[in-house]
Design an enzyme around this catalytic site. Sequence first.
Site, PDB file in Angstrom:
ATOM      1  CB  VAL A  22      20.698  56.780  24.750  1.00  0.00           C
ATOM      2  CG1 VAL A  22      21.876  57.008  25.686  1.00  0.00           C
ATOM      3  CG2 VAL A  22      19.825  55.634  25.253  1.00  0.00           C
ATOM      4  CG  ASP A  48      21.705  53.320  12.609  1.00  0.00           C
ATOM      5  OD1 ASP A  48      22.869  53.680  12.367  1.00  0.00           O
ATOM      6  OD2 ASP A  48      21.458  52.203  13.114  1.00  0.00           O
ATOM      7  CB  ALA A  67      22.127  61.479  20.765  1.00  0.00           C
ATOM      8  CE  LYS A  68      22.823  54.923  15.922  1.00  0.00           C
ATOM      9  NZ  LYS A  68      23.865  55.282  14.952  1.00  0.00           N
ATOM     10  N   GLY A  69      18.991  56.633  18.845  1.00  0.00           N
ATOM     11  CA  GLY A  69      17.616  56.260  19.167  1.00  0.00           C
ATOM     12  C   GLY A  69      17.245  54.959  18.492  1.00  0.00           C
TER      13      GLY A  69
END
Length: 421
Positions: A65, A151, A110-112
């Site tokens: 995202v 992460d 952002a992050k995944g």
Amino acid sequence: MATISLEQEINPWEAQAARFDFAARKLNLDEGLWRVLRYPSREIIVHFPVAMDDGRIEMFTGFRVLHSQARGPGKGGIRFAPDVSLDEVRALASWMTWKCAVVNIPFGGAKGGVICDPRKMSQGELERVTRRYTCEIIEFIGPEKDVPAPDMGTNEQTMAWIMDTYSMHMRQTVTSVVTGKPLTIGGSRGRREATGRGISIVCDEALKHLNIARDGCRVIIQGFGNVGSNAARLMSDKGYKIIGIAEYDGGLYNPNGIDVCALSDYRQRNGSVLGFKGAEAYDSNDLLIADCDILIPAATENVITSRNADQIRARIICEGANGPTTAVADEILADKRIFVIPDILANAGGVTASYFEWVQDRQGYFWKEAEVNQRLESIIAESFDDVVRYSEAHDVNNRIAAYMLAIDRVAFNIKQRGIYA
Ligand code: NAD
């Protein structure tokens, strides 16, 4: 606030949106910009096959995202966990936008994530999942587009595989596509300890602000992983007394202070903090509400909720984890006049050092550790001041102040750039 169920209270997207709406209202944010910033600009869901060690073909689901790129390329980690959801990744992506803006570095958010259980997978399976996921999102990442990092459930090795996969497709080595890499292939000195170091810096600043002596200041930390153990070690070196450590399988308490280096060695050898001789066993949940000066939740989300917030006895809460406190708990803590250093400021040391890594990769010139640490200290201390000044000027708590500062900065950049038609 209207009564809500615990399920709603702990939904990370709801938690983020509640703070965003409150801060945006306080700022009198233009309605159009409010709409722009409330939702992510891109959400990718991919389903992809991976050959497992036993010959089976397994399907995996991954997300990436991008919340905002108004201030620069997207920046944010990739999480491998069985319970990753789009809502969670969406919330974490927007937190990244606010975090980067609070420390004023030129990144968006952002992050995944990939739904999988890394503890149950072999190295080969993890490598194939990582490489295939990277391929599925390859046109959306890049040094100038969106720069992933580790992460929960991912690490330096995962970043090395992503960097290699991306580089193979680009037909050249592109180290700056991810941060949090091993030192020998474009990583930065000081990156590994940076989040813990940032925590120690904001705690120093909070004590100065509240006029509390640092020597002997009693600290309890939840989570003895990357963030918690580095914060514990650096703070203990500075004269803080680490009196409690809460882990998922039990806690430790010693009012005279725990020897953090000895505990790290013990955990390394035994895989758990339990049984460590330098402290007494203590219930982990009780440690959160035990008497101390600083409580550092550095494990996971939603550990301070409407269920326990009124029992917390710390003077300061410094959020090492992302989203450890729910919005309902915020109000209870504010009534108790607990000084909260919010996650988007307290744990921003990691992304700040990631920014340094990205800069060094692009320069092809690597800094000494002392230089990384000194630049980190100056950015984090200045950001703490900015947040506290905002909180006093607008008469809001530190979390809302941090959101207001961040939203103000991002909104200003969107106005400067204009809306592309
Ligand atoms: P980690 O996996 O290295 O460590 C987490 C530790 O917490 C582990 O030791 C685990 O056993 C423990 N833990 C998990 N659930 C627990 C629970 N319910 N109670 C007590 N202990 C529990 O992860 P990390 O990198 O240290 O990250 C911790 C938090 O900090 C996460 O919320 C992460 O998103 C956030 N964070 C990490 C960084 C970073 O640079 N690593 C940067 C910013 C934010």
